[in-house]
Design a protein around this motif. Sequence first.
Motif, PDB file in Angstrom:
ATOM      1  N   SER A   9      71.154  54.741  -4.715  1.00 46.65           N
ATOM      2  CA  SER A   9      72.567  54.388  -4.503  1.00 46.65           C
ATOM      3  C   SER A   9      72.990  54.501  -3.040  1.00 46.65           C
ATOM      4  O   SER A   9      74.040  53.964  -2.661  1.00 46.65           O
ATOM      5  N   LEU A  10      72.205  55.186  -2.207  1.00 49.73           N
ATOM      6  CA  LEU A  10      72.564  55.388  -0.808  1.00 49.73           C
ATOM      7  C   LEU A  10      71.714  54.497   0.097  1.00 49.73           C
ATOM      8  O   LEU A  10      70.521  54.296  -0.147  1.00 49.73           O
ATOM      9  N   SER A  11      72.349  53.968   1.140  1.00 49.08           N
ATOM     10  CA  SER A  11      71.660  53.069   2.067  1.00 49.08           C
ATOM     11  C   SER A  11      71.535  53.716   3.441  1.00 49.08           C
ATOM     12  O   SER A  11      72.400  54.478   3.859  1.00 49.08           O
ATOM     13  N   TYR A  12      70.438  53.380   4.141  1.00 46.41           N
ATOM     14  CA  TYR A  12      70.255  53.923   5.491  1.00 46.41           C
ATOM     15  C   TYR A  12      69.995  52.791   6.479  1.00 46.41           C
ATOM     16  O   TYR A  12      69.326  51.803   6.187  1.00 46.41           O
ATOM     17  N   ALA A  13      70.585  52.943   7.664  1.00 41.72           N
ATOM     18  CA  ALA A  13      70.474  51.937   8.713  1.00 41.72           C
ATOM     19  C   ALA A  13      69.379  52.314   9.696  1.00 41.72           C
ATOM     20  O   ALA A  13      69.199  53.490  10.022  1.00 41.72           O
ATOM     21  N   THR A  14      68.645  51.295  10.189  1.00 46.09           N
ATOM     22  CA  THR A  14      67.667  51.502  11.257  1.00 46.09           C
ATOM     23  C   THR A  14      67.775  50.358  12.260  1.00 46.09           C
ATOM     24  O   THR A  14      68.345  49.312  11.956  1.00 46.09           O
ATOM     25  N   PRO A  15      67.191  50.516  13.462  1.00 47.16           N
ATOM     26  CA  PRO A  15      67.187  49.424  14.443  1.00 47.16           C
ATOM     27  C   PRO A  15      66.220  48.302  14.090  1.00 47.16           C
ATOM     28  O   PRO A  15      66.080  47.363  14.865  1.00 47.16           O
ATOM     29  N   GLY A  16      65.545  48.400  12.950  1.00 51.70           N
ATOM     30  CA  GLY A  16      64.648  47.325  12.551  1.00 51.70           C
ATOM     31  C   GLY A  16      63.523  47.807  11.659  1.00 51.70           C
ATOM     32  O   GLY A  16      63.185  49.000  11.627  1.00 51.70           O
ATOM     33  N   GLN A  17      62.935  46.883  10.915  1.00 51.10           N
ATOM     34  CA  GLN A  17      61.783  47.172  10.072  1.00 51.10           C
ATOM     35  C   GLN A  17      60.640  47.686  10.937  1.00 51.10           C
ATOM     36  O   GLN A  17      60.230  47.045  11.903  1.00 51.10           O
ATOM     37  N   GLY A  18      60.136  48.872  10.623  1.00 51.90           N
ATOM     38  CA  GLY A  18      59.040  49.441  11.388  1.00 51.90           C
ATOM     39  C   GLY A  18      59.446  50.155  12.659  1.00 51.90           C
ATOM     40  O   GLY A  18      58.589  50.595  13.425  1.00 51.90           O
ATOM     41  N   SER A  19      60.742  50.288  12.913  1.00 54.61           N
ATOM     42  CA  SER A  19      61.203  51.040  14.083  1.00 54.61           C
ATOM     43  C   SER A  19      60.940  52.529  13.863  1.00 54.61           C
ATOM     44  O   SER A  19      60.646  52.974  12.754  1.00 54.61           O
ATOM     45  N   SER A  20      61.057  53.310  14.930  1.00 57.34           N
ATOM     46  CA  SER A  20      60.811  54.741  14.790  1.00 57.34           C
ATOM     47  C   SER A  20      61.778  55.402  13.809  1.00 57.34           C
ATOM     48  O   SER A  20      61.346  56.246  13.005  1.00 57.34           O
ATOM     49  N   PRO A  21      63.082  55.049  13.796  1.00 54.76           N
ATOM     50  CA  PRO A  21      63.943  55.633  12.757  1.00 54.76           C
ATOM     51  C   PRO A  21      63.541  55.213  11.344  1.00 54.76           C
ATOM     52  O   PRO A  21      63.713  55.985  10.393  1.00 54.76           O
ATOM     53  N   HIS A  22      62.991  54.007  11.200  1.00 53.92           N
ATOM     54  CA  HIS A  22      62.527  53.570   9.873  1.00 53.92           C
ATOM     55  C   HIS A  22      61.386  54.460   9.398  1.00 53.92           C
ATOM     56  O   HIS A  22      61.415  54.995   8.280  1.00 53.92           O
ATOM     57  N   LEU A  23      60.361  54.643  10.247  1.00 59.93           N
ATOM     58  CA  LEU A  23      59.243  55.480   9.828  1.00 59.93           C
ATOM     59  C   LEU A  23      59.659  56.938   9.681  1.00 59.93           C
ATOM     60  O   LEU A  23      59.142  57.653   8.822  1.00 59.93           O
ATOM     61  N   ALA A  24      60.613  57.373  10.515  1.00 59.04           N
ATOM     62  CA  ALA A  24      61.111  58.746  10.378  1.00 59.04           C
ATOM     63  C   ALA A  24      61.782  58.942   9.020  1.00 59.04           C
ATOM     64  O   ALA A  24      61.608  59.983   8.365  1.00 59.04           O
ATOM     65  N   THR A  25      62.542  57.925   8.567  1.00 62.80           N
ATOM     66  CA  THR A  25      63.206  58.012   7.270  1.00 62.80           C
ATOM     67  C   THR A  25      62.195  57.972   6.139  1.00 62.80           C
ATOM     68  O   THR A  25      62.300  58.727   5.161  1.00 62.80           O
ATOM     69  N   GLU A  26      61.184  57.111   6.264  1.00 66.15           N
ATOM     70  CA  GLU A  26      60.159  57.023   5.232  1.00 66.15           C
ATOM     71  C   GLU A  26      59.358  58.315   5.141  1.00 66.15           C
ATOM     72  O   GLU A  26      58.957  58.750   4.052  1.00 66.15           O
ATOM     73  N   GLN A  27      59.125  58.933   6.273  1.00 65.37           N
ATOM     74  CA  GLN A  27      58.448  60.231   6.283  1.00 65.37           C
ATOM     75  C   GLN A  27      59.294  61.274   5.552  1.00 65.37           C
ATOM     76  O   GLN A  27      58.776  62.094   4.785  1.00 65.37           O
ATOM     77  N   PHE A  28      60.605  61.226   5.779  1.00 62.57           N
ATOM     78  CA  PHE A  28      61.513  62.158   5.105  1.00 62.57           C
ATOM     79  C   PHE A  28      61.550  61.879   3.597  1.00 62.57           C
ATOM     80  O   PHE A  28      61.548  62.805   2.787  1.00 62.57           O
ATOM     81  N   ARG A  29      61.587  60.591   3.237  1.00 61.55           N
ATOM     82  CA  ARG A  29      61.597  60.241   1.810  1.00 61.55           C
ATOM     83  C   ARG A  29      60.321  60.723   1.117  1.00 61.55           C
ATOM     84  O   ARG A  29      60.357  61.212  -0.007  1.00 61.55           O
ATOM     85  N   LYS A  30      59.197  60.581   1.797  1.00 62.15           N
ATOM     86  CA  LYS A  30      57.933  61.038   1.230  1.00 62.15           C
ATOM     87  C   LYS A  30      57.938  62.554   1.038  1.00 62.15           C
ATOM     88  O   LYS A  30      57.429  63.074   0.041  1.00 62.15           O
ATOM     89  N   LEU A  31      58.551  63.246   1.980  1.00 60.38           N
ATOM     90  CA  LEU A  31      58.597  64.709   1.929  1.00 60.38           C
ATOM     91  C   LEU A  31      59.532  65.215   0.845  1.00 60.38           C
ATOM     92  O   LEU A  31      59.267  66.244   0.201  1.00 60.38           O
TER      93      LEU A  31
END
Length: 329
Positions: free
Chosen positions: A158-180
């Motif tokens: 239900s929650l959305s997150y913004a990044t500067p683009g697909q594969g950007s450092s904030p994108h991978l940082a968020t995916e790392q957090f989601r995995k954790l």
Amino acid sequence: MNPTPRSLAALALCTASLTLVATPSVAQSSSYPQQPVKLMVGFAAGGPSDLVARAFADQLGKAAGQTVIVENKPGANAVLATEAVAAARPDGLTLLAAATNHTMIPALYGSRIKFDAMKSFTPVCTLASSATVLVVGPSLPVKTVAQFLERAKARPGSLSYATPGQGSSPHLATEQFRKLTGLSLVHVPYKGAAPAVTDLLGGQVDLSFATLGSVLPHLKSGKLTALAVAARQRSALLPHVPTFDEAGVKGYVVDTWYGLLAPAGTPAEALRVLTREAGEFARSPAMRERLANTGLEPQAQCGEPFAAQLARELDAHARLAADLNLKAE
């Protein structure tokens, strides 16, 4: 035997002649750049990559007595700008203002890119670093990481997150957090940090794992709320915001750098001047103050240590992308 006036005069004339002969080579050693320099940025104006690039452009331009043009070429997670610099003449007149996402591109784009993240470039220096911070906008009224986790787990997707683009450092940082943490969040990519923050402020998206430099003014004004910083210790710019370790998410640390890359084969003289000015940039109190106002801290790691850092990150990001099955669209 004491020298005669005639021999002293001859010696002086010889010394003067040697000095005149040596002078052109001294001038030649600092001849770069003799034309305007173009510094390419792969993201929209206003984001942290752009801010660092413009600050360094001022430093280099004043020191070299030449115009340094910052050109924004956003798109495809900086791939367009990176390809343009990789294809440029290696004369030091076209440079790339790169960031951490540079070492993520190969894992996400594979054979679609027209450059090698290491072989196509000469790493010059890092210029600045910034902490990664979890921020929420007006659409998500939570004040702590615990409240955020509770809400996200209660309503998966239900929650959305913004990044500067697909594969950007904030994108991978968020995916790392989601995995954790096991969260389910919806990714909304933008063409740069500035438009991502704009929609976060407007409530079109709920949160962002953003570089501190892209959100600090809005944190100071109270328009955005910082929940935690992904660092080993609290940021001096956000002393009241806990680290993720302190907030209960152990081991979540993300480092973000901004740096300077030149096309492979760039002359040693150009690299020497650029390295020298990167060092001056990092030591400059005026630049430190200028960047601190936007959540950035100058740093200069140059040459081989910078190249070694890039190699380590390329390997780590390739493994992370493979683990998460991430590919750029």
